[in-house]
Motif scaffolding. Sequence first.
Motif, PDB file in Angstrom:
ATOM      1  N   HIS A  35       0.825  -1.210   0.000  1.00 46.59           N
ATOM      2  CA  HIS A  35       0.000   0.000   0.000  1.00 46.59           C
ATOM      3  C   HIS A  35       0.863   1.265   0.000  1.00 46.59           C
ATOM      4  CE1 HIS A  35       0.497  -1.256   4.258  1.00 46.59           C
ATOM      5  NE2 HIS A  35       0.738   0.015   4.419  1.00 46.59           N
ATOM      6  N   ILE A  36       2.150   1.078  -0.302  1.00 47.12           N
ATOM      7  CA  ILE A  36       3.057   2.225  -0.407  1.00 47.12           C
ATOM      8  C   ILE A  36       3.715   2.244  -1.787  1.00 47.12           C
ATOM      9  CG2 ILE A  36       5.148   3.331   0.495  1.00 47.12           C
ATOM     10  CD1 ILE A  36       4.420   2.139   3.250  1.00 47.12           C
ATOM     11  N   HIS A  37       4.596   1.284  -2.061  1.00 47.42           N
ATOM     12  CA  HIS A  37       5.394   1.327  -3.291  1.00 47.42           C
ATOM     13  C   HIS A  37       4.664   0.873  -4.546  1.00 47.42           C
ATOM     14  CE1 HIS A  37       9.142   2.763  -1.690  1.00 47.42           C
ATOM     15  NE2 HIS A  37       8.926   2.004  -0.628  1.00 47.42           N
ATOM     16  N   ARG A  38       3.772  -0.098  -4.457  1.00 45.53           N
ATOM     17  CA  ARG A  38       3.099  -0.616  -5.656  1.00 45.53           C
ATOM     18  C   ARG A  38       1.584  -0.624  -5.521  1.00 45.53           C
ATOM     19  NH1 ARG A  38       6.547  -0.266  -9.982  1.00 45.53           N
ATOM     20  NH2 ARG A  38       8.612  -0.755  -9.209  1.00 45.53           N
ATOM     21  N   GLY A  39       1.069   0.161  -4.585  1.00 45.06           N
ATOM     22  CA  GLY A  39      -0.359   0.284  -4.405  1.00 45.06           C
ATOM     23  C   GLY A  39      -0.658   1.347  -3.368  1.00 45.06           C
ATOM     24  N   THR A  40      -1.928   1.479  -3.039  1.00 46.43           N
ATOM     25  CA  THR A  40      -2.373   2.439  -2.029  1.00 46.43           C
ATOM     26  C   THR A  40      -3.277   1.700  -1.048  1.00 46.43           C
ATOM     27  OG1 THR A  40      -4.347   3.041  -3.281  1.00 46.43           O
ATOM     28  CG2 THR A  40      -2.331   4.344  -3.703  1.00 46.43           C
ATOM     29  N   VAL A  41      -3.667   2.380  -0.001  1.00 44.58           N
ATOM     30  CA  VAL A  41      -4.592   1.781   0.957  1.00 44.58           C
ATOM     31  C   VAL A  41      -5.917   1.458   0.250  1.00 44.58           C
ATOM     32  CG1 VAL A  41      -5.905   2.199   3.079  1.00 44.58           C
ATOM     33  CG2 VAL A  41      -3.508   2.907   2.933  1.00 44.58           C
ATOM     34  N   GLU A  42      -6.346   2.372  -0.634  1.00 45.81           N
ATOM     35  CA  GLU A  42      -7.604   2.177  -1.361  1.00 45.81           C
ATOM     36  C   GLU A  42      -7.499   1.086  -2.422  1.00 45.81           C
ATOM     37  OE1 GLU A  42      -5.975   5.231  -1.256  1.00 45.81           O
ATOM     38  OE2 GLU A  42      -7.126   5.960   0.469  1.00 45.81           O
ATOM     39  N   LYS A  43      -6.352   0.967  -3.058  1.00 48.50           N
ATOM     40  CA  LYS A  43      -6.149  -0.012  -4.134  1.00 48.50           C
ATOM     41  C   LYS A  43      -4.788  -0.670  -3.925  1.00 48.50           C
ATOM     42  CE  LYS A  43      -7.254  -1.632  -8.310  1.00 48.50           C
ATOM     43  NZ  LYS A  43      -7.692  -2.988  -8.271  1.00 48.50           N
ATOM     44  N   PRO A  44      -4.691  -1.603  -2.976  1.00 48.49           N
ATOM     45  CA  PRO A  44      -3.402  -2.227  -2.677  1.00 48.49           C
ATOM     46  C   PRO A  44      -2.915  -3.123  -3.812  1.00 48.49           C
ATOM     47  CG  PRO A  44      -5.136  -3.201  -1.334  1.00 48.49           C
ATOM     48  CD  PRO A  44      -5.759  -2.085  -2.116  1.00 48.49           C
ATOM     49  N   GLY A  45      -1.609  -3.144  -3.981  1.00 45.53           N
ATOM     50  CA  GLY A  45      -0.977  -4.020  -4.963  1.00 45.53           C
ATOM     51  C   GLY A  45      -0.351  -5.203  -4.254  1.00 45.53           C
ATOM     52  N   LEU A  46       0.483  -5.915  -4.994  1.00 50.18           N
ATOM     53  CA  LEU A  46       1.191  -7.069  -4.451  1.00 50.18           C
ATOM     54  C   LEU A  46       2.663  -6.979  -4.800  1.00 50.18           C
ATOM     55  CD1 LEU A  46      -1.202  -9.966  -5.503  1.00 50.18           C
ATOM     56  CD2 LEU A  46      -0.820  -9.155  -3.166  1.00 50.18           C
ATOM     57  N   VAL A  47       3.511  -7.360  -3.863  1.00 49.58           N
ATOM     58  CA  VAL A  47       4.940  -7.461  -4.129  1.00 49.58           C
ATOM     59  C   VAL A  47       5.408  -8.838  -3.688  1.00 49.58           C
ATOM     60  CG1 VAL A  47       5.422  -4.984  -4.057  1.00 49.58           C
ATOM     61  CG2 VAL A  47       5.534  -6.327  -1.948  1.00 49.58           C
ATOM     62  N   LEU A  48       6.601  -9.164  -4.111  1.00 51.75           N
ATOM     63  CA  LEU A  48       7.153 -10.488  -3.850  1.00 51.75           C
ATOM     64  C   LEU A  48       7.694 -10.635  -2.434  1.00 51.75           C
ATOM     65  CD1 LEU A  48       9.067 -10.898  -7.201  1.00 51.75           C
ATOM     66  CD2 LEU A  48       7.046 -12.200  -6.489  1.00 51.75           C
ATOM     67  N   GLY A  49       7.555 -11.830  -1.960  1.00 54.33           N
ATOM     68  CA  GLY A  49       8.161 -12.227  -0.708  1.00 54.33           C
ATOM     69  C   GLY A  49       8.658 -13.648  -0.854  1.00 54.33           C
ATOM     70  N   LEU A  50       9.488 -14.051   0.043  1.00 54.79           N
ATOM     71  CA  LEU A  50       9.886 -15.457   0.120  1.00 54.79           C
ATOM     72  C   LEU A  50       8.968 -16.110   1.130  1.00 54.79           C
ATOM     73  CD1 LEU A  50      13.771 -15.180   0.170  1.00 54.79           C
ATOM     74  CD2 LEU A  50      12.354 -16.150  -1.651  1.00 54.79           C
ATOM     75  N   ASP A  51       8.166 -17.061   0.662  1.00 57.92           N
ATOM     76  CA  ASP A  51       7.220 -17.757   1.523  1.00 57.92           C
ATOM     77  C   ASP A  51       7.700 -19.186   1.734  1.00 57.92           C
ATOM     78  OD1 ASP A  51       4.992 -18.080   3.096  1.00 57.92           O
ATOM     79  OD2 ASP A  51       3.525 -17.764   1.493  1.00 57.92           O
ATOM     80  N   ARG A  52       7.242 -19.810   2.776  1.00 54.53           N
ATOM     81  CA  ARG A  52       7.683 -21.162   3.141  1.00 54.53           C
ATOM     82  C   ARG A  52       7.394 -22.187   2.058  1.00 54.53           C
ATOM     83  NH1 ARG A  52       5.197 -20.899   8.946  1.00 54.53           N
ATOM     84  NH2 ARG A  52       3.399 -21.577   7.765  1.00 54.53           N
ATOM     85  N   GLY A  53       8.333 -23.126   1.910  1.00 57.05           N
ATOM     86  CA  GLY A  53       8.148 -24.260   1.016  1.00 57.05           C
ATOM     87  C   GLY A  53       8.868 -24.102  -0.305  1.00 57.05           C
ATOM     88  N   GLY A  54       9.306 -25.212  -0.859  1.00 54.06           N
ATOM     89  CA  GLY A  54       9.938 -25.219  -2.177  1.00 54.06           C
ATOM     90  C   GLY A  54      11.350 -24.666  -2.159  1.00 54.06           C
ATOM     91  N   SER A  55      11.705 -24.027  -3.285  1.00 56.72           N
ATOM     92  CA  SER A  55      13.018 -23.396  -3.400  1.00 56.72           C
ATOM     93  C   SER A  55      12.899 -22.206  -4.330  1.00 56.72           C
ATOM     94  CB  SER A  55      14.063 -24.383  -3.927  1.00 56.72           C
ATOM     95  OG  SER A  55      13.820 -24.699  -5.273  1.00 56.72           O
ATOM     96  N   CYS A  56      13.906 -21.370  -4.309  1.00 56.91           N
ATOM     97  CA  CYS A  56      13.896 -20.154  -5.119  1.00 56.91           C
ATOM     98  C   CYS A  56      15.266 -19.942  -5.736  1.00 56.91           C
ATOM     99  CB  CYS A  56      13.538 -18.953  -4.242  1.00 56.91           C
ATOM    100  SG  CYS A  56      13.484 -17.385  -5.145  1.00 56.91           S
TER     101      CYS A  56
END
Length: 176
Positions: A35-56
């Motif tokens: 809701h800061i860099h790739r969206g807003t509070v009114e229209k939130p976006g999504l950014v990448l994170g490392l989530d559990r499981g698998g590999s990267c």
Amino acid sequence: MFGYGSLMWRPGFEHVETRKARLFGYHRALCITSHIHRGTVEKPGLVLGLDRGGSCLGLAFRVSQTRRDEVMAYLRERELVTNVYHEKLLPLWLEAGEKVQAVTYVVDRRHEQYAGALDLDNAAERVAGSRGLSGPNVDYVLNTLSHLHSLGIRDHWLEGVAARLTRDSVAPRPAP
């Protein structure tokens, strides 16, 4: 330092070496509400994170010892703005099989910005119309995917999101 998203195409810090590396136990995911860099509070976006499981598969950046404190201060200011990430020292395996330790930012699943595991359509819908201080969310996704492809790295889930974005007439934009 391990880069798996925008750090790969815009690290923002001085480093002496960059190599492909794999992190086990975590995977790249559009799992963080922005809701800061790739969206807003009114229209939130999504950014990448490392989530559990698998590999990267991503990039390992080696930083000179003389720049370590400066780089860590920069990364903490950049990555820990809302504390949605945990800073961890985790093992990476470089292309040649060498094991190294790297600073890595993984998602805090208890944080309010954690979006969880989204299906392709839901993720694409959230990305499509979001824009924040760093620009359109679509640019972030397509630039990351373009950089992954230039490195010979495939991410089938992110490719699926991008296919839905481009199918819906979202034109890719050049990297900033």
